[in-house]
Design an enzyme around this catalytic site. Structure first.
Site, PDB file in Angstrom:
ATOM      1  N   ALA A   1      -0.144   2.468   0.704  1.00 34.85           N
ATOM      2  CA  ALA A   1       0.964   3.072   1.429  1.00 34.85           C
ATOM      3  C   ALA A   1       2.207   2.209   1.230  1.00 34.85           C
ATOM      4  CB  ALA A   1       0.626   3.203   2.908  1.00 34.85           C
TER       5      ALA A   1
ATOM      6  N   GLY B   1      -4.198   2.779   0.968  1.00 33.06           N
ATOM      7  CA  GLY B   1      -4.025   4.221   1.002  1.00 33.06           C
ATOM      8  C   GLY B   1      -4.347   4.887  -0.321  1.00 33.06           C
TER       9      GLY B   1
ATOM     10  N   GLU C   1      -8.006   5.313  -0.282  1.00 30.35           N
ATOM     11  CA  GLU C   1      -8.321   6.359   0.696  1.00 30.35           C
ATOM     12  C   GLU C   1      -7.982   7.746   0.158  1.00 30.35           C
ATOM     13  OE1 GLU C   1      -7.771   4.180   4.973  1.00 30.35           O
ATOM     14  OE2 GLU C   1      -6.021   4.262   3.661  1.00 30.35           O
TER      15      GLU C   1
ATOM     16  N   GLU D   1      -6.112  -3.869   4.031  1.00 28.36           N
ATOM     17  CA  GLU D   1      -5.224  -3.774   5.186  1.00 28.36           C
ATOM     18  C   GLU D   1      -5.354  -4.936   6.156  1.00 28.36           C
ATOM     19  OE1 GLU D   1      -5.821   0.493   3.769  1.00 28.36           O
ATOM     20  OE2 GLU D   1      -7.044  -1.311   3.957  1.00 28.36           O
TER      21      GLU D   1
END
Length: 258
Positions: A65, A109, A112, A132
């Site tokens: 992200a 992300g 994911e 993270e």
């Protein structure tokens, strides 16, 4: 449609969506996720498309992200703005098969997003991670839920608690990745797989996807019951009649997606 952060192309019955923020290794921001969701749902609604590929660049599928944006947020912004849930979940509405073709980094992300796809094909230079914890947060787009289902609780704990990267070989051995290809051949090989899927009867392929996804959401007995009902439903399709007739007549089937 034209997009700012993704590229799209159609190759016969296969749609390819390429994440395209090369200056930040395809970091996932709101604009990209909005555009990705729009493209996915558009291709899902297109009767000419039977399979979708999501890919990135040679260096990165997606490096995570967009931290530069996330760093500014407080609880109020992420909770009231429904961060991630607002636009990352569009891929779950797609009923057609979606393949992640991962080259380079698939971190946070990015990992994911790849796991939201129906299967992951990796280049030999692929690297997966949920780092993270190093940023003082936990995975927020399904990493703590999909990763253990793919690689086991022990492996997921290892990856999410240390933030270490897992290469393509380990990812395949652990069950996260279906196949590995040389980086230069990745997209070509994944297109071959996608075109093979696209030649199957679409209704049946959609049922396969729905049944397998249901196996992660329910008990074994309920899942078997659901599978059995979809199996029975196949006998209402013209493609079941054609597929079995072609087998008995020793000829290629001509499916009509009906």
């Amino acid at each position: 449609m034209s997009y700012n952060t993704i590229l799209t192309e159609v190759d016969d019955k296969v749609a390819v969506i390429t994440l395209n923020r090369p200056q930040v290794l395809n970091a996932l921001n709101d604009e990209l996720m909005d555009e990705l969701g729009n493209a996915l749902l558009s291709f899902d609604a297109d009767d000419k498309i039977a399979c979708i590929i999501i890919t990135g660049s040679e260096k990165a599928f997606a490096a995570g992200a967009d931290i530069a944006t996330m760093a500014k947020y407080g609880f109020n912004e992420v909770y009231r703005g429904d961060f991630i849930s607002r636009n990352w979940e569009e891929i779950r509405k797609v009923r057609k098969p979606v393949i992640a073709a991962v080259s380079g980094f698939a971190l946070g992300g990015g990992c994911e997003l790849a796991m939201m796809c129906d299967t992951i094909m990796a280049a030999d230079n692929a690297k997966f991670a949920q780092p993270e914890v190093k940023l003082g947060i936990i995975p927020g787009a399904g990493g703590t839920q999909r990763l253990p289902r793919a690689v086991s609780k022990a492996k997921a704990m290892d990856l999410a608690l240390t933030g270490r990267m897992m290469d393509a070989v380990e990812a395949e051995r652990s069950g996260l990745v279906a196949r590995i290809f040389p980086q230069a051949e990745l997209l070509k090989e994944v297109k071959v797989i996608a075109k093979t899927i696209a030649e199957m009867p679409l209704l049946t392929a959609m049922m396969v996807k729905e049944a397998i996804n249901t196996s992660y959401e329910t008990t074994l007995s309920e899942g078997i019951h659901f599978e059995r009902r979809l199996f029975h439903a196949c006998f209402a399709t013209q493609d079941q009649k054609e597929g079995m007739a072609a087998f008995l007549e020793k000829r290629p089937a001509k499916f009509t997606n009906s």
